[in-house]
Design an enzyme around this catalytic site. Sequence first.
Site, mmCIF file in Angstrom:
data_model
loop_
_atom_site.group_PDB
_atom_site.id
_atom_site.type_symbol
_atom_site.label_atom_id
_atom_site.label_comp_id
_atom_site.label_asym_id
_atom_site.label_seq_id
_atom_site.Cartn_x
_atom_site.Cartn_y
_atom_site.Cartn_z
ATOM 1 N N GLN A 143 0.901 -1.289 -0.302
ATOM 2 C CA GLN A 143 -0.287 0.145 -0.116
ATOM 3 C C GLN A 143 0.785 1.361 0.283
ATOM 4 O O GLN A 143 1.375 2.157 0.859
ATOM 5 C CB GLN A 143 -0.732 0.126 1.201
ATOM 6 C CG GLN A 143 -1.644 1.056 1.448
ATOM 7 C CD GLN A 143 -2.946 0.772 0.489
ATOM 8 O OE1 GLN A 143 -3.966 0.062 0.409
ATOM 9 N NE2 GLN A 143 -3.498 2.056 -0.014
ATOM 10 N N PHE A 144 1.481 1.532 -0.970
ATOM 11 C CA PHE A 144 2.097 2.200 -0.888
ATOM 12 C C PHE A 144 1.916 4.133 -0.933
ATOM 13 O O PHE A 144 2.362 5.243 -0.337
ATOM 14 C CB PHE A 144 2.913 2.719 -2.304
ATOM 15 C CG PHE A 144 2.133 3.412 -3.813
ATOM 16 C CD1 PHE A 144 2.201 4.634 -3.908
ATOM 17 C CD2 PHE A 144 1.153 2.803 -4.359
ATOM 18 C CE1 PHE A 144 0.985 5.828 -4.849
ATOM 19 C CE2 PHE A 144 0.800 2.879 -5.470
ATOM 20 C CZ PHE A 144 0.460 4.676 -6.022
ATOM 21 N N THR A 145 0.311 4.328 -0.973
ATOM 22 C CA THR A 145 -0.369 5.425 -0.959
ATOM 23 C C THR A 145 -0.256 5.904 0.775
ATOM 24 O O THR A 145 -0.921 6.982 1.532
ATOM 25 C CB THR A 145 -2.097 5.029 -1.199
ATOM 26 O OG1 THR A 145 -2.331 3.891 -0.439
ATOM 27 C CG2 THR A 145 -1.716 4.704 -2.832
#
Length: 153
Positions: free
Chosen positions: A78-80
Amino acid sequence: MRALVQRVAQASVEIGGAEFARIGHGLLILLGVAADDEEADAEYLVLKIANLRIFADGASRFNLSALDVGAEALVVSQFTLYADTRRGRRPDFTHAAPPELAERLYEHTIALLRDTGLSVATGRFQAYMQVKSQNDGPVTILLDSADRQRSRR
């Protein structure tokens, strides 16, 4: 590294309309990797996640860890979690790790979690996924490996 840890009754990941992974009672772990993260960050988070006492004992108190209750884990990249929204309306992801580093540390984190004895399912790195969860509690905790270098005041 950041991990958004949710205690769940169940969770699953679909990719392309087909179920890819599913867990029962356990932890949904959304994992973000920063550009300056290294293996020590993964080691710190894994120790925290596996031993985090967020499961109820017989007296309904948070006294048991995922290891204590035999919980399952579902880890989703989950890079966000590294979105910077301080300026403008579009999130900036410059603090997120480039894909090569992020994937290496994501896989390293999964291997370390499995080494603890937890049963670990995963999403697929860089895939568009539908993540479904039935939160239990709800209990949601944000862990950040940068905290290991901050004072506890």
